[in-house]
Design an enzyme around this catalytic site. Structure first.
Site, mmCIF file in Angstrom:
data_model
loop_
_atom_site.group_PDB
_atom_site.id
_atom_site.type_symbol
_atom_site.label_atom_id
_atom_site.label_comp_id
_atom_site.label_asym_id
_atom_site.label_seq_id
_atom_site.Cartn_x
_atom_site.Cartn_y
_atom_site.Cartn_z
ATOM 1 N N ASP A 169 0.893 -1.082 0.015
ATOM 2 C CA ASP A 169 0.191 -0.126 -0.056
ATOM 3 C C ASP A 169 0.869 1.240 0.087
ATOM 4 O OD1 ASP A 169 -2.736 1.491 0.355
ATOM 5 O OD2 ASP A 169 -1.581 2.136 2.032
ATOM 6 N N GLU A 202 -1.956 -1.437 -5.905
ATOM 7 C CA GLU A 202 -3.042 -0.873 -6.520
ATOM 8 C C GLU A 202 -2.734 -0.111 -7.796
ATOM 9 O OE1 GLU A 202 -6.281 0.567 -3.609
ATOM 10 O OE2 GLU A 202 -4.373 1.384 -2.677
ATOM 11 N N ASP A 208 -3.069 1.635 6.843
ATOM 12 C CA ASP A 208 -2.324 1.278 5.681
ATOM 13 C C ASP A 208 -1.849 -0.396 5.583
ATOM 14 O OD1 ASP A 208 -2.136 3.837 4.797
ATOM 15 O OD2 ASP A 208 -0.239 4.485 5.885
#
Length: 370
Positions: free
Chosen positions: A179, A263, A345
């Site tokens: 992340d 992501e 996170d």
């Protein structure tokens, strides 16, 4: 597999003067052809690479452009190819319309196999001679293309395109979710936290002072030019420090994990937030992901990109409960279903990993509940 390695080189004064001539000729041909194609398009015509190459041959025969024959013809021809690539990227929607090159921008000239010789770490360019290169890494194959460039700070680099199979890292059987963030560059699903060194904050006072001094000098004067180089060196130092840090982090991740999940962030849209634009640009999320992408391909590892709309931060990694809202200032939260306390996170990284592993299983036909 095509790979590109870049090395620092140190031309002599005579070679630097000849390279300056090559850069200038290549830049002129690029700008001349860009103007030619732009004017033709305005008149409802289209000029392709073959037509522009024929026009360049005719141009070199005119008395007022005989000076184009002073340098090797290969870099001039490659300028036309680079412009053709730029137009291809523009018409495909991958880039903006090509712009003219300036003499104070980064200069470069590309040589193909007919215009250089390489043997046993000795590189010679046509009409330039043997170059002194600092070979900082080994390679086995011979280069197919050589690009020599000069930065705004006056440093010279040689970039070689090689056809090699990079060394693959050993399999570890481990997977990780990553992340990305501003306070921490990356938080891993195993709890590790990679700091964001914030290089812009480190150099911004020096840059502000140097740029202020530059603005007070007469543009085009000797002192202005020397100060311009000082500013460019600070920017180059900042960029090199950032890239070095990203290279070390991404190489370590690819070495330790077989599957890396991240992501697919919309970085271009994120930097439109004027309050976060500087910090997002300093963190270089896009470069971080692109480094992971090519290093995983080189080293035999797998990179999985998660859809940007997946609620990684709002979803409980234990029970799957999804919170209604999750403002950016909320760094820790409690799940209302299983009453688990989450670090925002770390929970997002765990969700990214779970979703990535589910995608990989689904790709083989199994059914996974997420």
């Amino acid at each position: 597999m095509k790979v590109r390695y870049t090395f620092r080189c140190y031309p002599t004064d005579a070679q630097a003067q000849e390279l300056s001539r090559v850069f200038g000729h290549s830049r002129f041909v690029y700008n001349w052809c860009l103007r030619l194609r732009t004017d033709a398009w305005a008149n409802g015509e289209r000029i392709n690479y073959n037509q522009s190459s024929a026009a360049l041959t005719a141009l070199k025969r005119t008395p007022e452009h005989q000076w184009l024959n002073e340098v090797s013809c290969v870099p001039l021809q490659q300028s036309l190819r680079n412009l053709q690539t730029a137009f291809g990227n523009f018409f495909s929607g991958r880039a903006k319309y090509p712009r003219f090159k300036g003499k104070r921008d980064k200069q470069s000239a590309e040589y193909t196999t007919s215009a250089f010789k390489y043997s046993d770490r000795v590189l010679s360019l046509a009409k330039i001679g043997r170059l002194k290169v600092r070979w900082s890494r080994p390679f086995l194959s011979s280069p197919t293309t050589v690009t020599i460039s000069k930065t705004c700070t006056g440093r010279y680099y040689v970039s070689l395109v090689l056809d090699e199979q990079p060394h693959r890292f050993e399999k570890t059987g481990e997977s990780v979710g990553v992340d990305l963030g501003i306070n921490r560059l990356a938080t891993l699903s195993n709890g590790e936290r990679i700091p964001n060194l914030k290089f812009t904050r480190t150099y911004e006072k020096k840059l502000a002072k140097a740029q202020k001094s530059l603005s007070r000098k007469t543009k085009g004067s000797g002192r202005w030019n020397r100060q311009r180089i000082r500013v460019a060196r600070l920017h180059e130092k900042l960029t090199n420090a950032r890239i070095d840090h990203l290279n070390k982090v991404t190489t370590d991740l690819v070495r330790r994990f077989d599957v890396v999940a991240v992501e697919d962030l919309n970085v271009r849209g994120m930097v439109r937030n004027r309050k976060l634009a500087k910090h997002l640009s300093d963190a270089s999320f896009g470069r971080f992901v692109s480094m992971l992408e090519y290093k995983c391909a080189w080293r035999g590892k797998e990179l999985v990109k998660i859809d940007r709309f997946f609620p990684s931060s709002k979803r409980c990694s234990c029970c799957g409960y999804v919170a209604q809202t999750m403002p950016l200032n909320v760094r820790n939260w409690y799940c209302q279903e299983c009453h688990t306390e989450h670090d925002r996170d770390e929970n997002a990284a765990q969700n990214i990993l779970n979703f990535a592993l589910g995608q990989r299983v689904n790709a083989h036909g199994a059914t996974v509940s997420l």
